[in-house]
Design an enzyme around this catalytic site. Sequence first.
Site, PDB file in Angstrom:
ATOM      1  N   LYS A 206      42.389 -44.983 -50.460  1.00  0.00           N
ATOM      2  CA  LYS A 206      41.801 -45.221 -49.136  1.00  0.00           C
ATOM      3  C   LYS A 206      40.296 -45.014 -49.253  1.00  0.00           C
ATOM      4  O   LYS A 206      39.767 -43.933 -49.091  1.00  0.00           O
ATOM      5  CB  LYS A 206      42.372 -44.264 -48.078  1.00  0.00           C
ATOM      6  CG  LYS A 206      42.220 -44.844 -46.700  1.00  0.00           C
ATOM      7  CD  LYS A 206      41.492 -44.028 -45.652  1.00  0.00           C
ATOM      8  CE  LYS A 206      40.205 -43.376 -45.798  1.00  0.00           C
ATOM      9  NZ  LYS A 206      39.034 -44.155 -45.354  1.00  0.00           N
ATOM     10  N   GLU A 279      36.436 -32.711 -54.219  1.00  0.00           N
ATOM     11  CA  GLU A 279      35.057 -32.829 -54.711  1.00  0.00           C
ATOM     12  C   GLU A 279      34.176 -32.916 -53.476  1.00  0.00           C
ATOM     13  O   GLU A 279      34.144 -33.946 -52.816  1.00  0.00           O
ATOM     14  CB  GLU A 279      34.897 -34.095 -55.559  1.00  0.00           C
ATOM     15  CG  GLU A 279      35.927 -34.279 -56.661  1.00  0.00           C
ATOM     16  CD  GLU A 279      35.660 -33.400 -57.860  1.00  0.00           C
ATOM     17  OE1 GLU A 279      34.565 -32.822 -57.951  1.00  0.00           O
ATOM     18  OE2 GLU A 279      36.557 -33.263 -58.707  1.00  0.00           O
ATOM     19  N   CYS A 313      26.062 -36.466 -54.333  1.00  0.00           N
ATOM     20  CA  CYS A 313      26.532 -35.081 -54.190  1.00  0.00           C
ATOM     21  C   CYS A 313      25.799 -34.136 -55.130  1.00  0.00           C
ATOM     22  O   CYS A 313      25.611 -32.965 -54.814  1.00  0.00           O
ATOM     23  CB  CYS A 313      28.032 -35.018 -54.427  1.00  0.00           C
ATOM     24  SG  CYS A 313      28.537 -35.699 -55.998  1.00  0.00           S
ATOM     25  N   GLU A 411      23.416 -29.307 -46.122  1.00  0.00           N
ATOM     26  CA  GLU A 411      23.230 -30.511 -46.936  1.00  0.00           C
ATOM     27  C   GLU A 411      22.634 -31.610 -46.052  1.00  0.00           C
ATOM     28  O   GLU A 411      23.178 -31.932 -44.993  1.00  0.00           O
ATOM     29  CB  GLU A 411      24.588 -30.953 -47.476  1.00  0.00           C
ATOM     30  CG  GLU A 411      24.527 -32.117 -48.431  1.00  0.00           C
ATOM     31  CD  GLU A 411      25.931 -32.597 -48.839  1.00  0.00           C
ATOM     32  OE1 GLU A 411      26.830 -32.625 -47.988  1.00  0.00           O
ATOM     33  OE2 GLU A 411      26.096 -32.943 -50.017  1.00  0.00           O
TER      34      GLU A 411
END
Length: 542
Positions: A206, A279, A313, A411
């Site tokens: 997905k 992750e 990331c 972040e």
Amino acid sequence: MSEQSPAGSEHTGPVVDGPADPEHDATAAYALDRTYVAGLTARVVSTTGTTHPVSSPIGGAPLAHLPQSGPDDVAEAFGRARRAQAAWAGTSLDERAAALLRLHDLLLERQEELIDLVVWESGKARKDAYLEVAHLALTARYYARTAHEHLDSRRVGGMFPLLTRAEVHRVPKGVVGIISPWNYPLTMALCDGIPALLAGNAVVAKPDLQTMLTALLAARLLDEAGFPPELWQVVSGTGPEVGGAVVAAADYVCFTGSTATGRLIARQCADRLVGCSLELGGKNPMMVLRDADVHRAAEGAVRAVFSNAGQLCVSMERLYVADQVYDRFVDAFVARTQAMTLGASQDWNVDMGSLISQAQLDTVTAHVEDAVAKGATVLAGGRARPDLGPFVFEPTILEGVSVDMECFARETFGPVVSLYRFHSEDEAIARANDGHYGLNASVWTRDTARGRAVARRIRCGTVNVNEAYGATFGSLGAPMGGMRESGTGRRQGAEGVLRYTETQSVATQRLVPIAPMFGMSEQTHAKVMTQALRLLNRLGRA
Ligand code: NAD
């Protein structure tokens, strides 16, 4: 900062200015050929009759109307995948590895088509899209070449030498659900699936809605490489509905995305007692030590911070610089940043591309405005550039960021970095270890042994010495993933494939049982066993 015309011209492959799609929008000039898009979207498992419109960050051009999957479609995808997996588990490792090597070659041959699509969907610089192709080719080759090393059955010491034979097998989990984000549309679509297939699993993928076309092209390359088409199912839809349905049905979940979503998925998996690897996000620190080569470090910082417009990331959002080199480093870093070429186009000579969406632009703008309002100084960038593309934001360097500002510990996931001066290495390491994340770090020094020693004191899953992230990310034998709230589990290396297997231990006992025999009492048996254990210890056996 120099500029790139928004309308790129160098792209090749099947990407053309196609006719309007009369069914959906009679006036729009689509960026992609309609037949090409229909060929890709045909692979989505969808019977709902509903579609989701997707447009490009390059000039807002419409790209596709994606078929959407409903709960029945997700169930159908799992049914197909389960049937295909049963047959796939019976193939040899050599057969699977050969398909991966064909995939490697196809990725390199079809790179222009792949890069075109990645850039249309994400707005990233072409060079960033190329790195996705290279990373996947490396991944395919690594797992093909190490298949036997990781997955062969092996003998282990039995309870009693000669009497007990023990062996350990690696059994596939079954159907793996892979939920991936938009930031690396090609890498994220396949890099976790490659080892899953190698280990004998099927996949229901997905991908994020914004980058489905790239994920569908990746699925087509798997078919062309010789993987049975039913082995890799693709469903399309929003995270909570369709992603949630995938998590509810999978035998193992591999998720890449935000820490907030990762927590939800971990809870769902815990309820079902299925494993997952997560992750997640980061607030990655880079340290420039006092003996660093300032110009190399400044050049590395540009890559560390602004690759993929910071939507990476493992990119750096905190930069700690030793007092002794601070001013020289900052001058060099600011000069290099201001010389970058910006643009939202298919041209190769864009240094930094667009953000992917209005939501990303809003977050980046909010973080910078909040920092400035609370007293931070902008040393470079700081503004959106609608003249170059709807979501382009300048590469931005901030100084004087403090704990009360949004961008201090959260972040940003954009091209924004905060600079901090440090006086001692211990202080820098403590500040690098601050916060809840622990994904990636970078250390710059001329003394590489010292760099490695500093690296060992940083609580991150990967640390790069004299490089930003590429050295660990490109070393496929090295596991990659996060400590603390940056995730659980690892991609790459042995962990990257073993997570998709269960171990099965088979032990065969010969001649004597592991119990009293010949009418022996339990007490005598305990004495005999004790003597045997002492003997084995003296012989140094495991
Ligand atoms: P996100 O968590 O919102 O979405 C990621 C994927 O999860 C998408 O496919 C989305 O549709 C799906 N999803 C969303 N909610 C879901 C739910 N409730 N159940 C199941 N699936 C759901 O993340 P994002 O904001 O799109 O991606 C950016 C984040 O991803 C950043 O935090 C970034 O650091 C992280 N990221 C991490 C890595 C890594 O390897 N550690 C790599 C890339 C991105």
